[in-house]
Design a protein around this motif. Structure first.
Motif, short mmCIF file in Angstrom:
data_model
loop_
_atom_site.label_atom_id
_atom_site.label_comp_id
_atom_site.label_asym_id
_atom_site.label_seq_id
_atom_site.Cartn_x
_atom_site.Cartn_y
_atom_site.Cartn_z
N LEU A 1 -17.27 -2.95 -8.80
CA LEU A 1 -17.53 -4.24 -8.15
C LEU A 1 -16.50 -5.28 -8.56
O LEU A 1 -16.08 -6.11 -7.75
CB LEU A 1 -18.93 -4.73 -8.50
CG LEU A 1 -20.10 -3.88 -7.97
CD1 LEU A 1 -21.43 -4.43 -8.49
CD2 LEU A 1 -20.11 -3.85 -6.45
N ALA A 2 -16.09 -5.24 -9.81
CA ALA A 2 -15.11 -6.20 -10.31
C ALA A 2 -13.79 -6.10 -9.55
O ALA A 2 -13.13 -7.12 -9.29
CB ALA A 2 -14.86 -5.98 -11.81
N ASP A 3 -13.40 -4.89 -9.18
CA ASP A 3 -12.16 -4.70 -8.43
C ASP A 3 -12.30 -5.15 -6.97
O ASP A 3 -11.37 -5.69 -6.38
CB ASP A 3 -11.74 -3.23 -8.47
CG ASP A 3 -11.39 -2.76 -9.87
OD1 ASP A 3 -11.06 -3.61 -10.72
OD2 ASP A 3 -11.47 -1.54 -10.11
N LEU A 4 -13.46 -4.91 -6.40
CA LEU A 4 -13.67 -5.24 -4.99
C LEU A 4 -13.82 -6.75 -4.77
O LEU A 4 -13.40 -7.27 -3.73
CB LEU A 4 -14.93 -4.54 -4.46
CG LEU A 4 -14.90 -3.01 -4.49
CD1 LEU A 4 -16.24 -2.45 -4.02
CD2 LEU A 4 -13.77 -2.47 -3.62
N ALA A 5 -14.40 -7.44 -5.72
CA ALA A 5 -14.65 -8.88 -5.57
C ALA A 5 -13.36 -9.69 -5.48
O ALA A 5 -13.34 -10.75 -4.86
CB ALA A 5 -15.50 -9.38 -6.73
N VAL A 6 -12.29 -9.20 -6.07
CA VAL A 6 -11.04 -9.98 -6.11
C VAL A 6 -10.12 -9.67 -4.93
O VAL A 6 -9.00 -10.19 -4.87
CB VAL A 6 -10.29 -9.73 -7.44
CG1 VAL A 6 -11.14 -10.18 -8.61
CG2 VAL A 6 -9.90 -8.25 -7.58
N LEU A 7 -10.56 -8.86 -4.00
CA LEU A 7 -9.72 -8.52 -2.85
C LEU A 7 -9.47 -9.75 -1.98
O LEU A 7 -10.41 -10.45 -1.60
CB LEU A 7 -10.39 -7.44 -2.00
CG LEU A 7 -10.54 -6.04 -2.60
CD1 LEU A 7 -11.37 -5.16 -1.66
CD2 LEU A 7 -9.19 -5.41 -2.88
N ASP A 8 -8.21 -10.00 -1.67
CA ASP A 8 -7.92 -11.00 -0.64
C ASP A 8 -7.81 -10.26 0.69
O ASP A 8 -8.01 -9.03 0.76
CB ASP A 8 -6.64 -11.77 -0.96
CG ASP A 8 -5.39 -10.88 -1.07
OD1 ASP A 8 -5.45 -9.71 -0.64
OD2 ASP A 8 -4.37 -11.36 -1.60
N ASP A 9 -7.52 -10.98 1.76
CA ASP A 9 -7.53 -10.36 3.08
C ASP A 9 -6.53 -9.22 3.19
O ASP A 9 -6.83 -8.16 3.74
CB ASP A 9 -7.26 -11.41 4.16
CG ASP A 9 -7.46 -10.86 5.55
OD1 ASP A 9 -8.60 -10.50 5.89
OD2 ASP A 9 -6.47 -10.75 6.31
N THR A 10 -5.34 -9.43 2.64
CA THR A 10 -4.29 -8.40 2.72
C THR A 10 -4.69 -7.14 1.95
O THR A 10 -4.55 -6.02 2.45
CB THR A 10 -2.96 -8.95 2.17
OG1 THR A 10 -2.57 -10.10 2.94
CG2 THR A 10 -1.87 -7.89 2.26
#
Length: 345
Positions: free
Chosen positions: A274-283
């Protein structure tokens, strides 16, 4: 000149060679129960924000209206049986649970290509005209599937088969050819309520009825904006779709392996942090989910879901991740982040 039965036999053989697990035929008008059931569903508001269901109800209620020239509907099922237990991920709250069907390539593209190849074969073999559909048009696939004998609509409203369980995508080939039909399948659910009791949000008002407004698949995929607070805690770590009712069906003991390896889960999507997915920007979101059905909901709705999962995780280590998103430009993401911070604090 081939007889209808000869053509039908060759059609089934060709469909199985393409990778489908079953092929049956019905008439477009073999679903007289659909208008009443669809009307009741819409009248109760069970469709939630899916306004397109009401706008296209005249087509969905009567497939013969969608294409009046069609004389037969070839219904096909394609297995996507998971190689792992899809509920195992629910035991790991620091990871996100993604529905089995979305852990690799978009099934719409894969199934449609197979349907088009089968349709071209049918035209070359017998002439006529065809149209193919897979989930994106106002076609009552599950009702037609039951009318054609593929399976029956279970108490969770999904199609179930004695031969392949309920892990299957449905597709249809409408044709002007007059093909021999198969008999409708009967209900084999009996007194079983496994799918109903498995639902985390009690989305089934009664057997064979679904209130999409409480369904986790709807809430994480179709629902725009913030999810009602009384439902957020029930989402657990499910961040895209839900497999609970499907996984609970005892008929899955007859499920057959998927024929296309592109349905096998990508390793990085089996238990993504979850920690990795939360920081995703649009790109980064688009790059990670290129070719995936998840890409359709966009970064904002996806991260909103991830933040609900973070709020449900009881993992203090994720508190800073949520705090970093309380000022996110998207209102639903910011709201979810604040909710997650409050839960973890």
């Amino acid at each position: 000149m081939k007889s209808g039965s000869d053509l039908k036999e060759k059609l089934v053989t060709q469909a199985l060679a393409e990778g489908f697990v079953a092929c049956r035929v019905c008439r477009p008008w073999d679903v007289p129960q659909v208008p009443e059931r669809l009307g009741a569903f819409l009248q109760a508001g069970y469709h939630g924000q899916m306004s397109w269901m009401a706008e296209r109800a005249h087509w969905r209620a009567d497939p013969s209206v969608l294409w009046p020239e069609a004389r037969s509907v070839v219904m096909l099922a394609e297995s996507y049986k998971p190689e792992h237990d899809p509920t195992e991920i629910l035991r790991y709250p620091q990871s996100g649970a993604i529905s089995v069907y979305a852990q690799n390539k978009d099934y719409h593209d894969l199934v449609k290509k197979r349907l088009k190849r089968l349709a071209r074969w049918l035209i070359a073999e017998a002439g006529g005209e065809v149209k193919v559909f897979v989930d994106t048009a106002p076609v009552p696939e599950k009702a037609l599937g039951q009318a054609a004998g593929l399976g029956w609509q279970g108490k969770h409203t999904n199609l179930v088969s004695q031969d392949w369980g309920n892990w299957a995508f449905l597709g249809s080939v409408f044709t002007t050819l007059d093909l021999p039909t198969d008999g409708a399948e009967v209900d084999h659910c009996g007194s079983c309520r496994a799918c109903l009791t498995a639902c985390p949000t009690n989305a089934f008002p009664a057997p064979y009825q679904l209130d999409a407004r409480r369904c986790i698949s709807y809430l994480t995929i179709e629902h725009k904006g913030p999810v009602d607070e009384d439902l957020r805690a029930l989402l657990g770590n499910r961040i895209y779709g839900c497999d609970d009712c499907l996984a609970a069906c005892p008929w899955n003991k007859f499920a057959v392996a998927a024929s296309d390896i592109r349905y096998a889960a990508r390793e990085e999507l089996k238990a993504p942090a979850l920690a990795d997915l939360a920081v995703l920007d649009d790109t980064a979101f688009r790059a990670l989910f290129s070719g995936s059905p998840i890409k359709r909901i966009g970064r904002d709705r996806f991260v909103r879901n991830v933040l609900y999962a973070i709020g449900n995780s009881a993992q203090p280590s994720l508190l800073s991740v949520a705090r970093d998103l309380v000022e996110d430009p998207d209102p639903a993401v910011a709201d979810a982040a604040r909710w997650a911070v409050e839960r973890l604090s």
